[in-house]
Scaffold this motif. Structure first.
Motif, mmCIF file in Angstrom:
data_model
loop_
_atom_site.group_PDB
_atom_site.id
_atom_site.type_symbol
_atom_site.label_atom_id
_atom_site.label_comp_id
_atom_site.label_asym_id
_atom_site.label_seq_id
_atom_site.Cartn_x
_atom_site.Cartn_y
_atom_site.Cartn_z
ATOM 1 N N TYR A 70 -0.494 19.704 0.988
ATOM 2 C CA TYR A 70 0.874 19.296 0.658
ATOM 3 C C TYR A 70 0.896 17.901 0.018
ATOM 4 O O TYR A 70 1.622 17.653 -0.949
ATOM 5 N N THR A 71 0.082 16.999 0.587
ATOM 6 C CA THR A 71 0.045 15.638 0.017
ATOM 7 C C THR A 71 -0.493 15.676 -1.422
ATOM 8 O O THR A 71 -0.025 14.937 -2.282
ATOM 9 N N PHE B 175 4.395 11.824 2.580
ATOM 10 C CA PHE B 175 2.945 11.824 2.332
ATOM 11 C C PHE B 175 2.203 11.280 3.555
ATOM 12 O O PHE B 175 1.285 11.924 4.087
ATOM 13 N N GLU C 175 -7.997 6.874 -6.536
ATOM 14 C CA GLU C 175 -7.457 6.867 -5.177
ATOM 15 C C GLU C 175 -8.286 6.017 -4.229
ATOM 16 O O GLU C 175 -7.767 5.464 -3.267
ATOM 17 N N TYR D 193 -10.084 14.146 4.019
ATOM 18 C CA TYR D 193 -9.024 14.168 3.004
ATOM 19 C C TYR D 193 -9.622 14.432 1.620
ATOM 20 O O TYR D 193 -9.147 15.286 0.865
ATOM 21 N N ILE E 271 -5.923 12.125 9.802
ATOM 22 C CA ILE E 271 -6.882 12.757 8.893
ATOM 23 C C ILE E 271 -7.733 11.672 8.239
ATOM 24 O O ILE E 271 -7.213 10.765 7.598
ATOM 25 N N LEU F 38 2.240 16.741 -3.641
ATOM 26 C CA LEU F 38 3.179 15.634 -3.919
ATOM 27 C C LEU F 38 2.676 14.761 -5.074
ATOM 28 O O LEU F 38 3.450 14.346 -5.936
ATOM 29 N N LEU F 39 1.376 14.509 -5.066
ATOM 30 C CA LEU F 39 0.819 13.655 -6.121
ATOM 31 C C LEU F 39 0.724 14.398 -7.453
ATOM 32 O O LEU F 39 1.024 13.830 -8.509
ATOM 33 N N ALA G 30 0.833 -1.202 0.000
ATOM 34 C CA ALA G 30 0.000 0.000 0.000
ATOM 35 C C ALA G 30 0.869 1.255 0.000
ATOM 36 O O ALA G 30 1.036 1.939 1.019
ATOM 37 N N LYS H 157 2.480 16.965 -8.550
ATOM 38 C CA LYS H 157 3.730 17.402 -9.192
ATOM 39 C C LYS H 157 4.280 16.338 -10.143
ATOM 40 O O LYS H 157 5.089 16.630 -11.009
ATOM 41 N N LYS H 158 3.800 15.088 -9.960
ATOM 42 C CA LYS H 158 4.235 14.015 -10.858
ATOM 43 C C LYS H 158 3.468 14.044 -12.181
ATOM 44 O O LYS H 158 3.800 13.350 -13.110
ATOM 45 N N ALA I 68 -7.141 2.632 -4.918
ATOM 46 C CA ALA I 68 -5.701 2.429 -4.721
ATOM 47 C C ALA I 68 -5.456 1.615 -3.452
ATOM 48 O O ALA I 68 -6.248 1.668 -2.506
ATOM 49 N N SER I 69 -4.343 0.885 -3.466
ATOM 50 C CA SER I 69 -4.025 0.040 -2.315
ATOM 51 C C SER I 69 -3.824 0.861 -1.045
ATOM 52 O O SER I 69 -4.053 0.374 0.056
ATOM 53 N N VAL I 70 -3.433 2.124 -1.192
ATOM 54 C CA VAL I 70 -3.165 2.961 -0.008
ATOM 55 C C VAL I 70 -4.434 3.293 0.783
ATOM 56 O O VAL I 70 -4.360 3.723 1.930
ATOM 57 N N GLU J 168 -1.631 20.179 5.530
ATOM 58 C CA GLU J 168 -0.994 18.865 5.334
ATOM 59 C C GLU J 168 -1.615 18.162 4.117
ATOM 60 O O GLU J 168 -0.907 17.577 3.303
ATOM 61 N N ILE J 169 -2.942 18.259 4.037
ATOM 62 C CA ILE J 169 -3.628 17.591 2.915
ATOM 63 C C ILE J 169 -3.242 18.262 1.598
ATOM 64 O O ILE J 169 -3.001 17.588 0.594
#
Lengths: 223, 373
Positions: free
Chosen positions: B6-7, A97, B225, B244, B239, B10-11, A84, B13-14, B228-230, B3-4
């Protein structure tokens, strides 16, 4: 530390877990084994608070699972069987993250240290370029960001090379011994279970695992 | 919240390049569509050559009337040049207004007024010829009527003393007032009925449809998302998943709103089109929430793309963009209720659908909170 009393779980009148009771102490690594469909993952999900039991009581320290679910979740580190992580992000970005969304704030150096402790040193590398073993290590590292006291691992070493498996095992032993973490670990690899776990809980009617472990002189609790 | 954000950064920017392309696409679609429509409209006018052997008032009036047609472009040329261009197929046909045209018209003689040339590729020769003949017949009829009136006036010893020019002018006036064939229609977004007008595309209308479609496409991150596995990690985080998601919707909404304001500036520069900012803001919030709710229900990225395309096509039809509505009466009113773009297209604030989406979001939030509790 973790006390399970008279735990039952049924799906559509089919009993999956029948009257489970056991205690697990601080710093102990307990293996959870059984044939496929015996209820290992169900038990792990109940212990992770993501599934409700049909009946029974679970206490983590003095906290009751039914009453203090939110606080208990802060203490749990769950390592899912599927990796994950964000494949497109680097190791560093993945750690950042999940740190941002976590209960505890950690510096970049602290996050890097978690990874380095388990020989995950490709900090700037996108996850998609990592080996299976490295990904498994990152999967574990993310679950440790908020310093959980109870670590639940669902087949964390499946499909990886022996070296990575040994490194993860050694790291978990260190976490239990040095940081007093309680670890519950499911696996089909009996060598790994025998080597790593202090005690083993077997679930299911098949006595294959029980006999195998008793022959190896392991303390076994069967349900 | 930061924080959210920022996350999300991160996603994103790719995939910043792909995101920029997607968020700019509605503007590009609107500009591209409008310029293409204009070009196509120009390309569809039939080029004809007009040779004026006499430069009389009537000859120029005929030339002007032909040019007034949006379907024909008439070029005044010399006979030699016109025939050369016809031979090279640069012109569909050539019409020569013969010497004595005006005199013949006034004497009611309709024979040999024009001479025409066409080639084997003159696909529009007949309709253009019929159009020119009908204009000439209209003029001769008008002159004949004026002469009849003057004769009657003389016979009846009237003291009106109308001149032939006055009668012709009056005749034209009546013709405009009582047009024989009158198209009455309106596009959604036009408050008034339009009479015999050419098609005028509103850039905001084209943009609105493109924007709805692209927003749903952009919101496929929700499906990706969630699957997604996360996603399995969220119960163990500070959070919660609904929070989120909600903050991320807000991030997208703000980014898209900034682009919308840029769009307003671009449309003003290009088309001198202005827009009520509150109408734009309410539209953007509504579209983002609607897209989010839609992808939350559908749960499969490919189905969401197909659904978005079908839905947009249906809205294009019921908005009267392809098929202009006249007066649909009560049916039109009911259709508009189901059209989330209707209020924006009429220049109003999107209140009803926005309220509906906010209620939908509240229900979604409560359900997700319970699921993750």
């Amino acid at each position: 530390m973790l006390k399970v009393e008279g735990l039952n779980k049924s799906f559509h009148k089919k009993t999956i877990l029948d009257n489970l009771s056991f205690n697990i102490n601080h710093g102990e690594i307990v293996g959870l084994v059984g044939e496929n469909g015996a209820g290992k993952s169900t038990l792990l999900q109940i212990l992770a608070t993501t599934m409700k039991p049909t009946s029974g009581e679970i206490l983590l320290g003095q906290r009751n699972y039914q009453k203090d679910k939110a606080k208990i979740r802060k203490q749990i580190g769950f390592v899912p069987q599927d990796i994950a992580v964000w494949e497109q992000l680097t190791v560093e970005e993945n750690m950042t993250f999940f740190e941002k969304l976590s209960w505890i704030k950690k510096s970049n150096a602290q996050l890097k240290e978690i990874c380095q402790d388990m020989n995950l040193d490709r900090w700037k590398e996108p996850v998609k370029n990592l080996s299976g073993g490295m990904k498994r290590k990152l999967n574990l590292a993310i679950s440790l960001i908020h310093d959980p006291s109870l670590l639940l691992l669902d087949e964390p070493t499946v499909g990886i090379d022996l070296k990575s498996r040994k490194e993860i095992g050694a790291y978990l032993r260190k976490q239990a011994t040095d940081h007093n973490k309680t670890i519950i670990y499911t696996s089909h690899d009996m060598d790994e279970i025998q080597e790593l776990c202090d005690r083993v809980i077997t679930i299911g009617e098949d006595s294959f695992y029980k006999n195998l472990l008793q022959e190896a002189d392991k303390e076994v609790l069967s349900f | 919240m930061k924080e959210i954000i920022y996350t999300r950064f991160l996603l994103l920017k790719k995939q910043w390049l792909s995101l920029i392309c997607w968020i700019l696409l509605p503007i590009l679609i609107a500009i591209g569509f409008l310029s293409t429509a204009e070009t196509v409209q120009d390309d569809f006018s039939v080029p004809v050559g007009m040779v004026l052997e006499e430069e009389s008032e009537s000859a120029f009036a005929l030339l002007e009337e032909i040019n007034d047609s949006s379907l024909v472009s008439a070029f005044q040329l010399s006979e030699r040049e016109a025939i050369r261009k016809l031979e090279q197929h640069e012109l569909d046909s050539v019409f020569i207004i013969r010497q004595g045209y005006q005199d013949n018209l006034q004497s009611g003689n309709r024979r040999n007024l024009l001479e025409s040339y066409y080639s084997d590729r003159s696909f529009a020769y007949n309709p253009v010829k019929e159009m020119i003949v009908s204009i000439i017949q209209q003029e001769t009829g008008r002159i004949k009527a004026a002469n009849t009136i003057i004769n009657l006036e003389t016979q009846l010893s009237s003291d009106q003393n109308w001149t032939i020019e006055e009668i012709i002018a009056k005749s034209r006036e009546i013709q405009i007032e009582e047009d024989l064939l009158q198209n009455q229609f309106r596009y959604h977004g036009d408050s008034d009925l339009t009479y015999n007008s050419g098609v005028q595309w509103d850039p905001w209308m084209v943009w609105a449809f493109a924007s709805l479609l692209i927003t749903i496409f952009i919101f496929d991150w929700v499906i990706k998302e969630r699957k997604a596995s996360v996603a399995v990690r969220f119960p163990f985080m500070k959070i919660k998943y609904p929070t989120y998601m909600l903050v991320n919707v807000l991030v997208y909404m703000i980014v898209l709103l900034i682009i919308d304001l840029v769009t307003a500036g671009i449309f003003y520069l290009l088309y001198q089109e202005t827009i009520d900012i509150l109408s734009l803001v309410s539209f953007r919030i509504m579209v983002c929430l609607l897209a989010f709710l839609l992808v939350s229900i559908i749960r499969n990225a490919y189905f969401s793309y197909v659904a978005a395309i079908i839905w947009t096509l249906v809205l294009i039809v019921i908005s009267g963009t392809v098929l202009p509505f006249g007066d649909l009466g009560n049916i039109g009113g009911w259709i508009n209720l189901f059209n989330p773009l209707y209020r924006f297209l009429t220049g109003d604030w999107t209140i009803g659908w926005l309220g509906f989406c906010i209620i939908g979001m509240a229900i979604w939030y409560v359900r997700e909170e319970r699921k993750y509790a």
